[in-house]
Write a protein that holds these residues in place. Structure first.
Motif, PDB file in Angstrom:
ATOM      1  N   GLY A 160       0.788  -1.226   0.000  1.00  0.00           N
ATOM      2  CA  GLY A 160       0.000   0.000   0.000  1.00  0.00           C
ATOM      3  C   GLY A 160       0.819   1.275   0.000  1.00  0.00           C
ATOM      4  O   GLY A 160       2.023   1.276   0.258  1.00  0.00           O
ATOM      5  N   GLU A 161       0.146   2.363  -0.315  1.00  0.00           N
ATOM      6  CA  GLU A 161       0.698   3.712  -0.159  1.00  0.00           C
ATOM      7  C   GLU A 161      -0.284   4.482   0.707  1.00  0.00           C
ATOM      8  O   GLU A 161      -1.489   4.474   0.433  1.00  0.00           O
ATOM      9  N   PHE A 162       0.203   5.130   1.748  1.00  0.00           N
ATOM     10  CA  PHE A 162      -0.658   5.672   2.784  1.00  0.00           C
ATOM     11  C   PHE A 162      -0.513   7.186   2.871  1.00  0.00           C
ATOM     12  O   PHE A 162       0.602   7.713   2.862  1.00  0.00           O
ATOM     13  N   GLU A 163      -1.649   7.852   2.942  1.00  0.00           N
ATOM     14  CA  GLU A 163      -1.671   9.316   3.039  1.00  0.00           C
ATOM     15  C   GLU A 163      -1.542   9.692   4.506  1.00  0.00           C
ATOM     16  O   GLU A 163      -2.491   9.601   5.287  1.00  0.00           O
ATOM     17  N   LEU A 164      -0.346  10.133   4.893  1.00  0.00           N
ATOM     18  CA  LEU A 164      -0.068  10.529   6.263  1.00  0.00           C
ATOM     19  C   LEU A 164       0.138  12.036   6.340  1.00  0.00           C
ATOM     20  O   LEU A 164       0.214  12.718   5.323  1.00  0.00           O
ATOM     21  N   MET A 165       0.243  12.551   7.545  1.00  0.00           N
ATOM     22  CA  MET A 165       0.469  13.991   7.692  1.00  0.00           C
ATOM     23  C   MET A 165       1.813  14.411   7.114  1.00  0.00           C
ATOM     24  O   MET A 165       1.985  15.538   6.661  1.00  0.00           O
ATOM     25  N   ARG A 166       2.776  13.500   7.113  1.00  0.00           N
ATOM     26  CA  ARG A 166       4.086  13.803   6.530  1.00  0.00           C
ATOM     27  C   ARG A 166       4.137  13.549   5.034  1.00  0.00           C
ATOM     28  O   ARG A 166       5.193  13.742   4.414  1.00  0.00           O
ATOM     29  N   GLY A 167       3.014  13.148   4.443  1.00  0.00           N
ATOM     30  CA  GLY A 167       2.959  12.905   3.015  1.00  0.00           C
ATOM     31  C   GLY A 167       2.706  11.444   2.701  1.00  0.00           C
ATOM     32  O   GLY A 167       2.554  10.604   3.600  1.00  0.00           O
ATOM     33  N   LYS A 168       2.654  11.122   1.427  1.00  0.00           N
ATOM     34  CA  LYS A 168       2.406   9.741   1.006  1.00  0.00           C
ATOM     35  C   LYS A 168       3.577   8.856   1.433  1.00  0.00           C
ATOM     36  O   LYS A 168       4.738   9.189   1.202  1.00  0.00           O
ATOM     37  N   THR A 169       3.239   7.734   2.041  1.00  0.00           N
ATOM     38  CA  THR A 169       4.259   6.875   2.635  1.00  0.00           C
ATOM     39  C   THR A 169       4.022   5.427   2.217  1.00  0.00           C
ATOM     40  O   THR A 169       2.891   4.936   2.240  1.00  0.00           O
ATOM     41  N   ALA A 170       5.100   4.757   1.847  1.00  0.00           N
ATOM     42  CA  ALA A 170       5.073   3.337   1.539  1.00  0.00           C
ATOM     43  C   ALA A 170       6.196   2.665   2.319  1.00  0.00           C
ATOM     44  O   ALA A 170       7.102   3.331   2.845  1.00  0.00           O
ATOM     45  N   PHE A 171       6.149   1.341   2.381  1.00  0.00           N
ATOM     46  CA  PHE A 171       7.111   0.577   3.164  1.00  0.00           C
ATOM     47  C   PHE A 171       7.953  -0.295   2.245  1.00  0.00           C
ATOM     48  O   PHE A 171       7.421  -1.059   1.446  1.00  0.00           O
ATOM     49  N   ARG A 172       9.271  -0.156   2.388  1.00  0.00           N
ATOM     50  CA  ARG A 172      10.188  -0.945   1.578  1.00  0.00           C
ATOM     51  C   ARG A 172      10.103  -2.419   1.999  1.00  0.00           C
ATOM     52  O   ARG A 172      10.139  -2.739   3.188  1.00  0.00           O
ATOM     53  N   LYS A 173      10.003  -3.310   1.038  1.00  0.00           N
ATOM     54  CA  LYS A 173       9.738  -4.715   1.348  1.00  0.00           C
ATOM     55  C   LYS A 173      10.870  -5.362   2.122  1.00  0.00           C
ATOM     56  O   LYS A 173      10.637  -6.182   3.020  1.00  0.00           O
ATOM     57  N   ILE A 174      12.121  -4.996   1.859  1.00  0.00           N
ATOM     58  CA  ILE A 174      13.254  -5.694   2.460  1.00  0.00           C
ATOM     59  C   ILE A 174      13.367  -5.462   3.959  1.00  0.00           C
ATOM     60  O   ILE A 174      13.855  -6.305   4.702  1.00  0.00           O
ATOM     61  N   VAL A 206       9.773   7.767   5.135  1.00  0.00           N
ATOM     62  CA  VAL A 206       9.475   9.058   5.747  1.00  0.00           C
ATOM     63  C   VAL A 206      10.727   9.933   5.733  1.00  0.00           C
ATOM     64  O   VAL A 206      11.840   9.427   5.877  1.00  0.00           O
ATOM     65  N   PRO A 207      10.567  11.240   5.575  1.00  0.00           N
ATOM     66  CA  PRO A 207      11.736  12.117   5.496  1.00  0.00           C
ATOM     67  C   PRO A 207      12.284  12.462   6.869  1.00  0.00           C
ATOM     68  O   PRO A 207      11.648  12.227   7.900  1.00  0.00           O
TER      69      PRO A 207
END
Length: 422
Positions: free
Chosen positions: A359-373, A379-380
């Motif tokens: 997924g890609e998630f709309e968070l307060m810090r912006g769109k966030t996804a999780f690297r599979k490895i 997040v910045p």
């Protein structure tokens, strides 16, 4: 809100009327019916979706932890007010690990085996985070870390049910090197004499070789945690005449150092870059020097978007305070879970893991996804210089740079290397 230690079997339910925009947001995530807007939500009889949070409400990190709990509670209340998830109500169960890893283990195991929680949120400290993650691995329960950021969690100790939305200590040190590394040739360091601080300097030095190959370190200072007198460390640093000071102090240690270093003119003699938390800024107020490079994880004053502005407004109304990074990341963890549960149509662990991974998630810090490895959220890291702003009774960061995760996180080769048997 009173934060009393939860007794066995006690349920920590929250009730808060969400703003219309928050209702609409969670209605979209949860697929709730229009009845949720008309009045009291109607839930199915399948039982509550339970969230377990074994965290550190006692000890030096208590203020940080309370902010995290505030954020998670607000998200749970918003979701419930919008009809819940899968037509089920959410219940948050909180336990106090007191910064003790053994208690973190005990509470997390109890939350899973006796309370039957469906999902977990990580604690405050990395030491407790390691134990919480280990129990989550044992029982195959999804856990999202919002504060612990030892690189060991996503690297050598990774397991598929682990996720994190906080930059690791490796990422933060690399980000700081990217920003303050080009500012001089002579560098000094001050940080508490403990593992994370030593690691932070190592990662900073490694990246500095790339950013500024001619740079050299001329002084290192390692006060013990809770040091009351920084005089000898301050004079040592000043005597070394560095161009740049990299600080890994935080909390009461940073506050004490800043107040003692100002009369020596340290901040006029060199550029300073440091970790910064909202609690530090509030504690120092106008004593915080201007022009200090500060690194934060989710500074509310730099997140100018509709979701964050609504959250700030609600947080101020409920807690009469400004939301710290911890509150924002706690709320964001539930945004991830809410979207993943909706996508999976289930709270079954493997289905949630698959939904979060993809997924890609709309968070307060912006769109966030999780690297599979490593399930590290992209997040910045936020770095700016302290400035005065009439809207706040404390210094904030101006000219904030967002250092993207992709620039500072470890390569896949580094991650795999860390997992090889030693």
């Amino acid at each position: 809100m009173s934060y009393k230690k939860k007794q066995s079997g006690e349920r920590n339910m929250v009730s808060f009327i969400a703003s219309d925009i928050a209702r609409r947001h969670f209605l979209k995530l949860a697929g709730a019916s229009a009845v949720a807007l008309a009045g009291k939500p109607v839930f199915a009889q399948a039982g509550d979706i339970k969230i377990g949070l074994a965290t550190d409400l006692t000890g030096v990190a208590a203020a940080f932890t309370r902010s995290t709990v505030n954020g998670v509670e607000m998200a749970v209340a918003d979701i419930n007010a919008a009809g819940g998830l899968l037509n089920r109500k959410l219940t948050l169960l909180v336990r106090d690990s007191q910064l003790k890893p053994d208690l973190g283990t005990t509470h997390t195991r109890d939350l899973i085996t006796r309370e039957n929680v469906d999902i977990l949120i990580g604690p405050n400290s990395s030491a407790v985070g390691l134990t919480v993650s280990a129990v989550a691995k044992q029982f195959q329960k999804p856990v999202i870390m919002t504060t612990p950021n030892t690189p060991r969690l996503p690297m050598e100790l990774f397991h598929p049910h682990f996720f994190t939305i906080v930059p690791s200590g490796l990422m933060e040190s690399r980000a700081m090197a990217e920003v303050i590394g080009p500012l001089g040739k002579r560098f000094a360091f001050i940080g508490g004499d403990y593992e994370a601080s030593h690691q932070g300097l190592k990662y900073f030095k490694d990246r500095l070789k790339t950013v500024n190959p001619s740079a050299e370190f001329v002084a290192e200072a390692w006060p013990k945690l809770g040091e009351p007198d920084y005089t000898s460390y301050i004079t040592k640093i000043i005597s070394a005449r560095p161009d740049v000071l990299f600080s890994y102090l935080w909390g009461a240690d940073l506050v004490g150092f800043v107040k003692q270093a100002k009369p020596y003119g340290l901040f006029d003699r060199m550029k300073v870059g440091t970790l910064l938390f909202m609690d530090d800024l509030k504690a120092l107020g106008n004593d915080m020097p201007l022009g200090v490079y500060g690194q934060m994880r989710a500074p509310f004053f730099s997140l100018n978007n509709d979701m964050t502005n609504k959250f700030i407004e609600k947080y101020r109304a409920k807690h009469n305070d400004w939301p710290a990074d911890w509150a924002i990341m706690g709320y964001e963890s539930m945004l991830v879970y809410a979207a993943a549960i909706k996508k999976a149509g289930s709270v079954e662990a493997d289905a949630l893991v698959k939904a979060i991974e993809g997924g890609e998630f709309e968070l307060m810090r912006g769109k966030t996804a999780f690297r599979k490895i490593d399930h590290q959220g992209n997040v910045p890291s936020f770095i700016g210089k302290t400035v005065a702003d009439s809207r706040y009774p404390f210094r904030i960061l101006g000219d904030v740079a967002r250092v993207p995760a992709e620039k500072i996180w470890p390569s896949e080769e580094e991650v795999l290397e860390s997992r090889k048997p030693k």
